[in-house]
Design a protein around this motif. Structure first.
Motif, short mmCIF file in Angstrom:
data_model
loop_
_atom_site.label_atom_id
_atom_site.label_comp_id
_atom_site.label_asym_id
_atom_site.label_seq_id
_atom_site.Cartn_x
_atom_site.Cartn_y
_atom_site.Cartn_z
N SER A 224 60.19 61.02 32.46
CA SER A 224 58.89 60.93 32.15
C SER A 224 58.34 61.44 33.29
CB SER A 224 58.40 59.49 31.80
OG SER A 224 59.07 59.05 30.75
N ASP B 194 58.61 49.13 25.59
CA ASP B 194 57.57 49.54 24.42
C ASP B 194 58.09 49.55 23.13
OD1 ASP B 194 55.61 48.92 26.32
OD2 ASP B 194 54.85 50.82 26.29
N LEU B 195 59.39 50.19 22.62
CA LEU B 195 60.00 50.35 21.50
C LEU B 195 60.57 49.03 20.85
CD1 LEU B 195 61.27 54.02 21.51
CD2 LEU B 195 59.02 53.03 21.00
N TYR C 135 52.29 51.61 30.83
CA TYR C 135 52.19 52.86 30.97
C TYR C 135 50.61 53.25 31.66
CZ TYR C 135 50.48 57.81 30.11
OH TYR C 135 50.15 58.83 30.32
N GLN D 235 59.17 46.20 20.76
CA GLN D 235 58.26 45.08 20.16
C GLN D 235 57.88 45.40 18.64
OE1 GLN D 235 55.10 45.31 22.98
NE2 GLN D 235 56.66 45.09 24.97
N GLY E 169 65.88 57.38 34.40
CA GLY E 169 64.66 56.89 35.25
C GLY E 169 63.54 57.69 35.51
N PHE F 297 57.75 50.35 31.14
CA PHE F 297 57.38 50.49 29.69
C PHE F 297 58.26 51.26 28.89
CE2 PHE F 297 56.07 54.97 29.36
CZ PHE F 297 55.90 55.29 30.88
N TRP F 298 59.14 52.17 29.62
CA TRP F 298 59.94 52.99 28.43
C TRP F 298 61.23 52.26 28.23
CZ3 TRP F 298 58.70 55.52 33.50
CH2 TRP F 298 59.39 55.15 34.65
N SER F 299 61.61 50.88 28.91
CA SER F 299 62.64 49.92 28.51
C SER F 299 62.05 48.94 27.51
CB SER F 299 63.13 49.24 29.64
OG SER F 299 63.19 50.08 30.70
#
Lengths: 148, 148
Positions: A38, A145-146, A8, A148, A35, A141-143
């Motif tokens: 954001s 970060d969730l 981010y 982990q 894509g 990051f949007w692909s």
């Protein structure tokens, strides 16, 4: 192709680079989903533009690249005079070309600009503004970060 | 009302809380623009759902609250059976109610769920899932981070 992790904080800095390059006014933002979502949100906030209308495309079915990019969920741009189309990366450029083709056909009087974070010099189209050139595979990051 | 700074890292953790609460399947995500766009993108990536179709609303003209929320740029949900509508915050709840009303009228066979990061207990509707209750004014990173 090298995989590049793109957190981010870098995204934020690159959006600042992008806004520093953008030297024209516009009244509407059209992010390409998913894509560009954001980016569309943050640029909408930055430029105080509420007219952020996402558009959708399909270029793949499963892992098979389609012969042509399908564009759908078109926004009504009758009240837009100057429209910025945004996406995360212009890779082959096929998606951006397909989106511009259909929007220009539907709205011949609208002036269109395009912006992306990343641009590959091998693409068939160069966006009006981009933050970074790359030859790499970007892991946004949007692909990630969730997971982990 | 207390102003709360809400950085990306908290957003990410709250999205994890939200995905831990979500216990039903869906095939389509409808983010409310602009507030729900980043959430729609990240949930779309997380659940591997490409059908992320943003919708738009207007509840204010300038600083004047309109008598009713206008909803537009409706997605075609003919191929959706189970649809998750997402927004950043359910405050009065008027926006979410207006969006649900029109979508349910247009698509009576679709099953709708709703999710938000923040929920105010005074709202007229409680989303199916939410990450945090608040009584505060949230300053989201997407409104603040490009200003600095």
């Amino acid at each position: 192709m090298t995989k590049i992790h793109y957190p981010y904080n870098e995204f934020r800095e690159d959006l600042k680079i992008l806004t520093n390059k953008i030297d024209q006014e516009f009244d509407t933002i059209v992010p390409i989903s998913r894509g560009g979502l954001s980016i569309g949100q943050m640029l909408g906030e930055f430029y105080n533009i509420r007219q952020v209308y996402a558009i959708n495309t399909i270029g793949y079915e499963g892992t098979k690249k389609l012969d042509e990019v399908k564009v759908f969920h078109l926004p009504n741009l009758e009240n837009g005079n100057r429209v910025l189309v945004v996406d995360d990366i212009v890779d082959s450029g096929d998606t951006l070309v397909a989106v511009l083709d259909i929007l220009k056909r539907e709205y011949p009087k609208v002036k269109f600009f395009t912006a992306s974070l990343f641009y590959k010099p091998t693409a068939v189209i160069e966006p009006t503004w981009w933050a970074r050139q790359t030859e790499d595979w970007i892991e946004f990051f949007w692909s990630e970060d969730l997971k982990q």
